[in-house]
Design an enzyme around this catalytic site. Sequence first.
Site, PDB file in Angstrom:
ATOM      1  CG  LEU A  81       5.491  21.767  24.244  1.00 10.99           C
ATOM      2  CD1 LEU A  81       5.630  20.256  24.144  1.00 10.99           C
ATOM      3  CD2 LEU A  81       4.182  22.232  23.617  1.00 10.99           C
ATOM      4  N   PRO A  82       4.624  24.308  27.857  1.00 12.37           N
ATOM      5  CG  PRO A  82       2.401  24.993  28.114  1.00 12.37           C
ATOM      6  CD  PRO A  82       3.295  24.182  27.236  1.00 12.37           C
ATOM      7  CB  THR A  95      11.368  25.837  32.198  1.00 16.09           C
ATOM      8  OG1 THR A  95      12.138  26.803  31.502  1.00 16.09           O
ATOM      9  CG2 THR A  95      11.916  25.681  33.611  1.00 16.09           C
ATOM     10  CE  LYS A 122      14.497  28.694  33.259  1.00 15.67           C
ATOM     11  NZ  LYS A 122      14.598  30.045  32.760  1.00 15.67           N
ATOM     12  CE  LYS A 127       7.266  25.515  34.183  1.00 16.39           C
ATOM     13  NZ  LYS A 127       7.508  25.659  32.762  1.00 16.39           N
TER      14      LYS A 127
HETATM   15  P1  NAD Z   1       3.217  29.847  26.411  1.00 16.86           P
HETATM   16  O1  NAD Z   1       2.130  29.329  27.283  1.00 16.86           O
HETATM   17  O2  NAD Z   1       3.123  31.225  25.869  1.00 16.86           O
HETATM   18  O3  NAD Z   1       3.426  28.853  25.151  1.00 16.86           O
HETATM   19  C1  NAD Z   1       3.275  27.467  25.203  1.00 16.86           C
HETATM   20  C2  NAD Z   1       2.573  27.040  23.914  1.00 16.86           C
HETATM   21  O4  NAD Z   1       2.515  25.611  23.876  1.00 16.86           O
HETATM   22  C3  NAD Z   1       1.131  27.551  23.815  1.00 16.86           C
HETATM   23  O5  NAD Z   1       0.988  28.310  22.615  1.00 16.86           O
HETATM   24  C4  NAD Z   1       0.300  26.275  23.795  1.00 16.86           C
HETATM   25  O6  NAD Z   1      -0.870  26.372  22.974  1.00 16.86           O
HETATM   26  C5  NAD Z   1       1.290  25.268  23.245  1.00 16.86           C
HETATM   27  N1  NAD Z   1       0.957  23.873  23.547  1.00 16.86           N
HETATM   28  C6  NAD Z   1       0.631  23.325  24.738  1.00 16.86           C
HETATM   29  N2  NAD Z   1       0.418  21.991  24.587  1.00 16.86           N
HETATM   30  C7  NAD Z   1       0.597  21.708  23.274  1.00 16.86           C
HETATM   31  C8  NAD Z   1       0.513  20.518  22.495  1.00 16.86           C
HETATM   32  N3  NAD Z   1       0.175  19.350  23.062  1.00 16.86           N
HETATM   33  N4  NAD Z   1       0.770  20.602  21.182  1.00 16.86           N
HETATM   34  C9  NAD Z   1       1.102  21.783  20.613  1.00 16.86           C
HETATM   35  N5  NAD Z   1       1.205  22.950  21.287  1.00 16.86           N
HETATM   36  C10 NAD Z   1       0.946  22.902  22.612  1.00 16.86           C
HETATM   37  O7  NAD Z   1       4.567  29.672  27.258  1.00 16.86           O
HETATM   38  P2  NAD Z   1       5.973  30.409  27.008  1.00 16.86           P
HETATM   39  O8  NAD Z   1       6.018  31.677  27.788  1.00 16.86           O
HETATM   40  O9  NAD Z   1       6.267  30.428  25.543  1.00 16.86           O
HETATM   41  O10 NAD Z   1       6.956  29.402  27.773  1.00 16.86           O
HETATM   42  C11 NAD Z   1       7.345  28.155  27.209  1.00 16.86           C
HETATM   43  C12 NAD Z   1       8.356  27.508  28.127  1.00 16.86           C
HETATM   44  O11 NAD Z   1       9.496  28.367  28.256  1.00 16.86           O
HETATM   45  C13 NAD Z   1       7.850  27.250  29.542  1.00 16.86           C
HETATM   46  O12 NAD Z   1       8.335  26.007  29.984  1.00 16.86           O
HETATM   47  C14 NAD Z   1       8.421  28.412  30.333  1.00 16.86           C
HETATM   48  O13 NAD Z   1       8.621  28.081  31.704  1.00 16.86           O
HETATM   49  C15 NAD Z   1       9.740  28.629  29.627  1.00 16.86           C
HETATM   50  N6  NAD Z   1      10.303  29.989  29.740  1.00 16.86           N
HETATM   51  C16 NAD Z   1       9.507  31.084  29.563  1.00 16.86           C
HETATM   52  C17 NAD Z   1      10.044  32.355  29.665  1.00 16.86           C
HETATM   53  C18 NAD Z   1       9.192  33.590  29.486  1.00 16.86           C
HETATM   54  O14 NAD Z   1       9.649  34.691  29.817  1.00 16.86           O
HETATM   55  N7  NAD Z   1       7.985  33.483  28.943  1.00 16.86           N
HETATM   56  C19 NAD Z   1      11.414  32.530  29.932  1.00 16.86           C
HETATM   57  C20 NAD Z   1      12.226  31.390  30.059  1.00 16.86           C
HETATM   58  C21 NAD Z   1      11.660  30.131  29.954  1.00 16.86           C
END
Ligand code: NAD
Length: 296
Positions: free
Chosen positions: A65-66, A96, A171, A246
Amino acid sequence: MNTIAFIGLGNMGGGMAANLAKTGHNVRAFDLSPDALARAKNAGCNIANSVLDALNGAEVVVTMLPAGQHVRSVYLGENGIIANAQKGALLIDSSTIDIESARAVITAAAERELAMVDAPVSGGVGAATAGTLTFMVGGTETAFAKAKPYLESMGKNIFHAGDAGNGQVAKVCNNMLLGITMVGTCEAFALAEKLGLDAQTFYDISSTASGQSWSMTAYCPAPGPVPTSPANNDYAAGFTAAMMLKDMRLAQQAAASAKASTPLGAQAEALYALMEVAGKDDLDFSGIMKLIRGKL
Ligand code: NAD
């Protein structure tokens, strides 16, 4: 093979859930976004209508999740995962998030005798899709041992960083260092250029001398020396400056709570905040080079 509830099928979670399904698990996937659900269905997951529906029969729950508030809202409360997961279920949060939220949720899980780990990842969307993520895991030895086989379906390097929350500690410290070395690398290339030394020559020297870092040799922020780096594609992300900001903010929040002094982390955060204010935080985080050159 097991039934796994997977909540959060975004850029990262989509690929991770697909890899669990490929391993042969029954993945019950849920996201608030219909598009994300449709992609998960195409990738071999079974679609659930809600968090509670996803938990049906699940021995394992994975969330991606975000931020901390989303993780708290999905895990805590009477409709949350902790109150409704089946007895003995294993919980894995790979988002994260702030260390305090990670520890609060794992403590709540322990009160129901549910094993839980924080398992944030390093590696971007490409690594999530390819199943080559690095996991930094916090939790008890027992919880880590239970989680490891599932993490191995989604990643290549799995580290036990210690007790609950220590995955998030690893992290934020890693990403704070990455942000600092990226800014420093940009400054060095920009200065070399101003002083009449071209990027390739400086790279050839510094990458084999003491200025070398991952930011330089894998992700060079100056166009030219590393063909695969976003600098050669007008800083298209990659890992966005918004995501870096972030993580920098999480690091500063953690530093304040631990009364640690992180002056360079604070400065790098302030620079990434300038990219946000300028509306350029959708660029790759190495695009901070533009700011340092004065041409954002
Ligand atoms: P994203 O925004 O693409 O995905 C998050 C998903 O969570 C969305 O599809 C959203 O609809 C869903 N969501 C939010 N609240 C919800 C709920 N209550 N119930 C169900 N679904 C819900 O984000 P991401 O890029 O996939 O990143 C996810 C995590 O990984 C974050 O914490 C980010 O910091 C971390 N991260 C991302 C990357 C990257 O390169 N994108 C790399 C390392 C770590």
